[in-house]
Design a protein around this motif. Structure first.
Motif, mmCIF file in Angstrom:
data_model
loop_
_atom_site.group_PDB
_atom_site.id
_atom_site.type_symbol
_atom_site.label_atom_id
_atom_site.label_comp_id
_atom_site.label_asym_id
_atom_site.label_seq_id
_atom_site.Cartn_x
_atom_site.Cartn_y
_atom_site.Cartn_z
ATOM 1 N N VAL A 147 6.637 10.544 -7.607
ATOM 2 C CA VAL A 147 6.884 11.900 -7.135
ATOM 3 C C VAL A 147 5.660 12.444 -6.401
ATOM 4 O O VAL A 147 4.515 12.144 -6.763
ATOM 5 C CB VAL A 147 7.265 12.808 -8.328
ATOM 6 N N ASP A 148 5.898 13.243 -5.357
ATOM 7 C CA ASP A 148 4.783 13.835 -4.620
ATOM 8 C C ASP A 148 4.231 15.043 -5.379
ATOM 9 O O ASP A 148 4.784 15.481 -6.390
ATOM 10 C CB ASP A 148 5.202 14.227 -3.199
ATOM 11 N N ALA A 149 3.134 15.588 -4.882
ATOM 12 C CA ALA A 149 2.443 16.677 -5.584
ATOM 13 C C ALA A 149 3.328 17.914 -5.719
ATOM 14 O O ALA A 149 3.322 18.584 -6.760
ATOM 15 C CB ALA A 149 1.146 17.024 -4.846
ATOM 16 N N GLU A 150 4.101 18.209 -4.677
ATOM 17 C CA GLU A 150 4.966 19.391 -4.713
ATOM 18 C C GLU A 150 6.068 19.225 -5.758
ATOM 19 O O GLU A 150 6.373 20.146 -6.520
ATOM 20 C CB GLU A 150 5.593 19.617 -3.336
ATOM 21 N N GLY A 151 6.638 18.031 -5.809
ATOM 22 C CA GLY A 151 7.671 17.764 -6.803
ATOM 23 C C GLY A 151 7.119 17.776 -8.213
ATOM 24 O O GLY A 151 7.765 18.261 -9.149
ATOM 25 N N GLU A 152 5.898 17.252 -8.375
ATOM 26 C CA GLU A 152 5.266 17.244 -9.689
ATOM 27 C C GLU A 152 4.985 18.665 -10.160
ATOM 28 O O GLU A 152 5.196 18.999 -11.332
ATOM 29 C CB GLU A 152 3.974 16.438 -9.641
ATOM 30 N N ASP A 153 4.511 19.516 -9.265
ATOM 31 C CA ASP A 153 4.226 20.909 -9.623
ATOM 32 C C ASP A 153 5.509 21.647 -10.013
ATOM 33 O O ASP A 153 5.517 22.415 -10.987
ATOM 34 C CB ASP A 153 3.549 21.608 -8.451
ATOM 35 N N SER A 283 12.150 22.924 1.936
ATOM 36 C CA SER A 283 12.126 22.313 3.271
ATOM 37 C C SER A 283 11.607 20.884 3.252
ATOM 38 O O SER A 283 11.880 20.110 4.178
ATOM 39 C CB SER A 283 11.253 23.160 4.213
ATOM 40 N N ARG A 284 10.871 20.516 2.183
ATOM 41 C CA ARG A 284 10.263 19.185 2.175
ATOM 42 C C ARG A 284 10.803 18.280 1.063
ATOM 43 O O ARG A 284 10.163 17.302 0.701
ATOM 44 C CB ARG A 284 8.743 19.321 2.056
ATOM 45 N N VAL A 285 11.965 18.612 0.522
ATOM 46 C CA VAL A 285 12.550 17.753 -0.504
ATOM 47 C C VAL A 285 13.135 16.512 0.158
ATOM 48 O O VAL A 285 13.491 16.538 1.351
ATOM 49 C CB VAL A 285 13.640 18.487 -1.313
ATOM 50 N N PRO A 286 13.263 15.395 -0.559
ATOM 51 C CA PRO A 286 13.836 14.179 0.028
ATOM 52 C C PRO A 286 15.279 14.422 0.485
ATOM 53 O O PRO A 286 15.998 15.255 -0.093
ATOM 54 C CB PRO A 286 13.792 13.185 -1.138
ATOM 55 N N PRO A 287 15.737 13.707 1.491
ATOM 56 C CA PRO A 287 17.096 13.906 2.004
ATOM 57 C C PRO A 287 18.182 13.636 0.973
ATOM 58 O O PRO A 287 19.284 14.176 1.067
ATOM 59 C CB PRO A 287 17.187 12.927 3.189
ATOM 60 N N GLY A 288 17.865 12.816 -0.020
ATOM 61 C CA GLY A 288 18.856 12.547 -1.063
ATOM 62 C C GLY A 288 19.247 13.787 -1.840
ATOM 63 O O GLY A 288 20.390 13.899 -2.311
ATOM 64 N N ASN A 289 18.311 14.715 -1.986
ATOM 65 C CA ASN A 289 18.623 15.961 -2.687
ATOM 66 C C ASN A 289 19.750 16.705 -1.992
ATOM 67 O O ASN A 289 20.730 17.126 -2.619
ATOM 68 C CB ASN A 289 17.387 16.861 -2.764
#
Length: 438
Positions: A147-153, A283-289
Motif C-alpha cells: 500500500v502507498d503512503a496515502e492508503g496507509e494513512d 483522485s489517486r486511488v487505484p483504478p480497481g477501486n
C-alpha cells in the motif's frame, strides 16, 4: 485418546481426524484429509443415517457402502480415523502455543461463518485469543500488501475511528493494509480479528500480538494447519472468512480483475445476501477501486467519522441493497427468528437441521396472541436496556447481551438519550442508565 485431547468433544475429534493434516508437510495418499466438498457429502450421509461424527470412531462405516454412496474411498476414511496418536501429539503441541480448536459441530463455532457461508464454512477452525470476538462483527479492512503512503494513512485513521466507535477491525493479518489496520485499532484501545492464511502458530507467539491477546482484544484464527507456510491458494481462500466475520467491508486499494483483494470483493458481492462493500475514494486511488463501484460497492463515507461509525455505515448503504440478517435471539425468549435459522446441518444438540419454532409473543400481546398495536418494539425493549445499563457498558457489549445488530441498538439508544433516561460518555463510547438524584 490421551488426556491432552479431552477438551475436544468426540464429534470434534472425529472431524479433526477426517479433515486435518497433523504436520505441515505432505501426507500419504491414504491419509489425505477430506476436502470441504468430500466432508459435506459425508456430513449429508451421516444426517440421513441419523449418525454423528463420533459414531464413526465407535463403528467405522463399511468401505463398500461409503464408496458407492459418496464416491470416497472407504479405506481412506478408515486410515484417517486411525490417526489418533498423531492427532494427540499435534493437539498437545498446538495447546502449548495457546492454540484452541473448534469444529463445525461445536457450540463455540462462530455462528457468522455458518450463517453467511453455509456449506462453505470450514469444518475445523484453529485460533488463539478470545473466541467471543468472532461473533461481534465489525469492519473488514482489506487491501494491497504494498500500500502507498496515502492508503496507509487512510487505513490508520479508519482503524482508529473503529476503535473509538467500539467497532472491531476484521482483517487478514498480512503485511500492508491488513497489519496496519489491525495494529492501529489495537494501539488505540480497540479490538481486532485476524484471519490468517498461514503461520498461526508463529503469530500466536509474536511479541506484537501477545499483550492484546492477553487483554482479550485480539483473536487470530485460521482454517489451515497452524504451521502451514504461505501459498496463494490459501490466501485467496481465506478472503470469504474475512467478509463472513464482519458486518461491512472497506477496500483500501484494489487492482482491476487482478489479485486477492479484487477476487475477494467480487466473490462477496456475488452472494445473494452479501456484506456491504465500501471502497476508499479519492483522485489517486487505484483504478480497481472505481471499477468495484460498477459491480455493487459503495463509496466510503467522508471523514470526520466521530463516534458513530457503525451507524454511519448503516445509513450509507441503500436499504434495498443492504440486506443483513445477523444471528439474533428474540429479545423476549431464546427462540431463533425463523428467517435466521442456520442451514448448515451439523448442530451440536442433534447434528440435524434446526427445527423451526414460532417466536413467543412479547409482553403486551393481546389475548389472541397478536401484539398490542399501541406497544412499540422500543417500549418493550426499554426496560431490558435500562436493566443492562446499571453500570457503564459499551455498544458492542450491549449488542452482545441483547444479540441484536449495532445499528438497531443505536436507534434505541438515541431515543433513550432523547428521553434523558440514559447518559453517554465518549472515547471510548459507553452508556449507563441515568439515576435520579434527590
Amino acid at each position: 485418546m490421551g488426556t491432552e485431547t479431552q477438551h475436544l468433544t468426540e464429534d470434534a475429534k472425529a472431524i479433526l481426524l477426517l479433515c486435518c493434516h497433523f504436520n505441515s508437510g505432505k501426507n500419504t495418499k491414504a491419509e489425505k484429509p477430506l476436502s470441504l466438498g468430500e466432508y459435506n457429502r459425508l456430513a449429508d450421509w451421516m444426517v440421513k443415517g441419523k449418525l454423528r461424527p463420533a459414531d464413526l470412531l465407535q463403528s467405522p462405516p463399511d468401505t463398500d457402502t461409503l464408496g458407492a454412496a459418496l464416491n470416497i474411498d472407504g479405506l481412506r476414511i478408515q486410515g484417517l480415523l486411525s490417526r489418533g496418536a498423531a492427532m494427540a501429539l499435534a493437539v498437545e503441541k498446538w495447546s502449548h502455543s495457546g492454540i484452541w480448536i473448534v469444529c463445525r459441530s461445536d457450540e463455540r463455532y462462530p455462528s457468522r461463518l455458518k450463517k453467511h457461508l453455509k456449506r462453505q464454512a470450514p469444518p475445523v477452525l484453529f485460533g488463539v485469543g478470545d473466541i467471543g470476538l468472532l461473533d461481534l462483527g465489525g469492519l473488514a479492512i482489506v487491501g494491497s500488501r504494498n500500500v502507498d503512503a496515502e492508503g496507509e494513512d487512510f487505513t490508520h485513521k479508519v482503524a482508529q475511528a473503529c476503535a473509538n466507535s467500539d467497532v472491531s477491525v476484521v482483517s487478514g493479518g498480512a503485511r500492508g493494509v491488513d497489519q496496519v489496520a489491525m495494529l492501529s485499532a489495537l494501539e488505540t484501545g480497540g479490538k481486532a480479528v485476524g484471519i490468517l492464511a498461514d503461520s498461526l502458530q508463529k503469530a500466536a507467539l509474536a511479541g506484537k500480538y501477545r499483550q492484546t491477546i492477553r487483554e482479550k482484544r485480539l483473536v487470530l484464527v485460521s482454517p489451515f494447519h497452524p504451521g502451514s507456510r504461505f501459498n496463494v491458494g490459501n490466501a485467496m481462500g481465506r478472503n470469504k472468512y474475512i467478509y463472513a466475520l464482519a458486518d461491512f467491508a472497506l477496500i483500501i486499494s484494489a487492482e482491476i480483475k487482478k489479485g486477492g483483494t479484487w477476487a475477494g470483493a467480487t466473490e462477496e458481492l456475488k452472494r445473494e445476501e452479501h456484506r456491504p462493500v465500501f471502497i476508499r475514494m479519492g483522485s489517486r486511488v487505484p483504478p480497481g477501486n472505481m471499477a468495484l463501484l460498477e459491480v455493487g460497492a459503495h463509496p466510503f463515507p467522508e471523514p470526520p467519522w466521530e463516534d458513530d461509525l457503525n451507524n454511519l455505515l448503516d445509513r450509507a448503504v441503500p436499504s434495498v441493497a443492504h440486506v443483513r440478517q445477523p444471528s439474533q435471539r428474540s429479545l423476549f425468549g431464546d427462540d431463533r427468528r425463523l428467517s435466521e435459522v442456520a442451514v448448515v446441518k451439523e448442530e451440536t444438540a442433534s447434528f440435524q437441521e434446526v427445527s423451526e419454532r414460532p417466536i413467543d409473543p412479547p409482553t403486551g400481546a393481546t389475548a389472541d396472541n397478536k401484539p398490542d398495536p399501541r406497544l412499540s418494539i422500543y417500549d418493550a425493549v426499554r426496560p431490558v436496556l435500562l436493566a443492562l445499563m446499571e453500570n457503564w457498558i459499551s455498544l458492542a457489549d450491549l449488542a452482545g447481551e441483547l444479540d441484536v445488530r449495532k445499528g438497531q441498538l443505536d436507534d434505541w439508544l438515541k431515543r433513550a438519550l432523547d428521553e434523558d433516561v440514559v447518559e453517554k460518555k465518549t472515547r471510548p463510547v459507553r452508556f449507563r442508565r441515568k439515576y435520579e438524584t434527590n
